[in-house]
Write a protein that holds these residues in place. Sequence first.
Motif, mmCIF file in Angstrom:
data_model
loop_
_atom_site.group_PDB
_atom_site.id
_atom_site.type_symbol
_atom_site.label_atom_id
_atom_site.label_comp_id
_atom_site.label_asym_id
_atom_site.label_seq_id
_atom_site.Cartn_x
_atom_site.Cartn_y
_atom_site.Cartn_z
ATOM 1 N N MET A 68 30.201 28.548 46.966
ATOM 2 C CA MET A 68 31.337 28.986 47.774
ATOM 3 C C MET A 68 32.555 29.246 46.894
ATOM 4 N N LEU A 69 32.781 28.362 45.918
ATOM 5 C CA LEU A 69 33.909 28.548 45.020
ATOM 6 C C LEU A 69 33.685 29.743 44.099
ATOM 7 N N GLY A 70 32.464 29.886 43.591
ATOM 8 C CA GLY A 70 32.166 31.038 42.750
ATOM 9 C C GLY A 70 32.376 32.345 43.488
ATOM 10 N N ALA A 71 31.925 32.398 44.746
ATOM 11 C CA ALA A 71 32.107 33.609 45.550
ATOM 12 C C ALA A 71 33.587 33.876 45.800
ATOM 13 N N ALA A 72 34.376 32.817 46.027
ATOM 14 C CA ALA A 72 35.812 32.994 46.254
ATOM 15 C C ALA A 72 36.495 33.555 45.009
ATOM 16 N N VAL A 73 36.039 33.122 43.829
ATOM 17 C CA VAL A 73 36.568 33.698 42.588
ATOM 18 C C VAL A 73 36.191 35.180 42.503
ATOM 19 N N GLY A 74 34.938 35.476 42.847
ATOM 20 C CA GLY A 74 34.484 36.860 42.809
ATOM 21 C C GLY A 74 35.266 37.765 43.739
ATOM 22 N N ARG A 75 35.721 37.217 44.876
ATOM 23 C CA ARG A 75 36.494 38.020 45.838
ATOM 24 C C ARG A 75 37.975 38.062 45.498
ATOM 25 N N GLY A 76 38.374 37.315 44.470
ATOM 26 C CA GLY A 76 39.783 37.298 44.090
ATOM 27 C C GLY A 76 40.634 36.351 44.909
ATOM 28 N N GLU A 77 40.023 35.453 45.689
ATOM 29 C CA GLU A 77 40.774 34.517 46.524
ATOM 30 C C GLU A 77 41.241 33.296 45.730
ATOM 31 N N LEU A 78 40.483 32.936 44.701
ATOM 32 C CA LEU A 78 40.847 31.847 43.803
ATOM 33 C C LEU A 78 40.730 32.338 42.376
ATOM 34 N N SER A 79 41.526 31.774 41.488
ATOM 35 C CA SER A 79 41.299 32.019 40.068
ATOM 36 C C SER A 79 40.170 31.106 39.603
ATOM 37 N N GLU A 80 39.566 31.440 38.492
ATOM 38 C CA GLU A 80 38.515 30.579 37.957
ATOM 39 C C GLU A 80 39.061 29.190 37.666
ATOM 40 N N GLU A 81 40.256 29.135 37.111
ATOM 41 C CA GLU A 81 40.885 27.852 36.799
ATOM 42 C C GLU A 81 41.067 27.013 38.058
ATOM 43 N N GLU A 82 41.478 27.637 39.152
ATOM 44 C CA GLU A 82 41.651 26.902 40.411
ATOM 45 C C GLU A 82 40.315 26.390 40.934
ATOM 46 N N ALA A 83 39.276 27.223 40.880
ATOM 47 C CA ALA A 83 37.962 26.820 41.372
ATOM 48 C C ALA A 83 37.428 25.623 40.598
ATOM 49 N N ILE A 84 37.618 25.630 39.290
ATOM 50 C CA ILE A 84 37.166 24.511 38.457
ATOM 51 C C ILE A 84 37.971 23.258 38.788
ATOM 52 N N GLY A 85 39.293 23.422 38.971
ATOM 53 C CA GLY A 85 40.151 22.287 39.305
ATOM 54 C C GLY A 85 39.823 21.672 40.652
ATOM 55 N N VAL A 86 39.332 22.478 41.584
ATOM 56 C CA VAL A 86 38.915 21.976 42.892
ATOM 57 C C VAL A 86 37.568 21.267 42.793
#
Length: 411
Positions: free
Chosen positions: A221-239
């Motif tokens: 879910m986080l990877g897909a959100a990064v792919g859609r531009g909703e989260l940065s990679e850094e944010e996804a990792i931090g979550v």
Amino acid sequence: MTQEITAPSSPPPPVREWVPPEIDGPGFDPTLAELMREAPLTRIRLPHGEGWAWLATRYEDVRAVTNDPRFGRAEVTRRRITRLAPHFKPRPGSLAFADQPDHNRLRRAFAGAFTVGAMKRLRPRAQELLDPLVGELLAQGPPADLIAAVLEPFPLALVSEVMGVPEADRARVHAWTRQIISTSGGAEAAERAKAGLYGWITETIRARREEASAEGGVLSMLGAAVGRGELSEEEAIGVAGPLQIGGEAVTHNCGQMLYLLLTRPELMAHLRAVLDRPAERDAALEELLRWIPHRSTVGLARIALEDVELAGRTIAEGEPVYVSYLAANRDPEVFPDPDGIDLTRDPNPHLAFGNGSHFCTGAVLARLQTELMVTAVLERLPGLRLAVPADQVPWRRRTMIRGPEALPVAW
């Protein structure tokens, strides 16, 4: 011409040094008890960081602070405020330090994995993971350590299931997680484990950027959100990191609950009697959650973003504020006989999982794990008892999360 006379304001309360005592057992911190008696809003200095901070202990004030957007978390990452942790390295993108609207944006990316409906669907798989652990315990025979045999491995395994950690990677992910939450090995070993875990999370999120479904768990879910531009990679990792490590609290909360049951026969008898009555069983577990001291001192601070009136005092812009959920859960204005354990308490609006926008993301998952573990242990281990005298059960030291280090039992 008359001169206007302004009544002098009351002096601020003294700053109290708060070094958490090493308590053997689930006893309430005596310093916190004193602070609660002194005033609803006091000032404290913790062992690390700089300066002092306000501390709110009354239920009403704790709810007010945690619901008020004038108290923010993001500013904490840029300040050296007084704190319990010796090392403070918040990761960019961490949900714990996000204010609105960023907090909702980050949480929205994975919230579907932790809903009541998602947990109902997860329940059969959770039972499949738990049953073999209890089976191995029975096959081994007494005495055994409940922490090592069930209370630690089960939450780790179930969190990995929710996160979408592949079977082939779970052993090393669990090893990193155990080292991060361990009190042994020192800071250097914990940092190596964090580097390993966060490196693996980074690779996994990058590999899952094109996935469009939640079937791969939170990491997908986080990877897909990064792919859609909703989260940065850094944010996804931090979550992702804190979510993966999050089983620690469940392990030690359940350890405290079972210690109470094993040392207070009347509590054990009551819970055994209601295991097949879900409403009464859940009420009993909620009361244990209210009563146990989940942590040493306090969690994360907030910073006043403007002057705020609270409990008859002015918290000035820029001043840090802590809340104590432990104290709020013992407020006699909300909980009659707050220091007693009433397994039939109703209502029970405790704050064990926090309050406001930072209410625990995994609360529904934690309740599921707690119910399953306590029920399995009481149902499948007849005559369960401590294998050592109660005063010989070792308790965790130099840690932010309280609980028994081991729970030796026989049956």
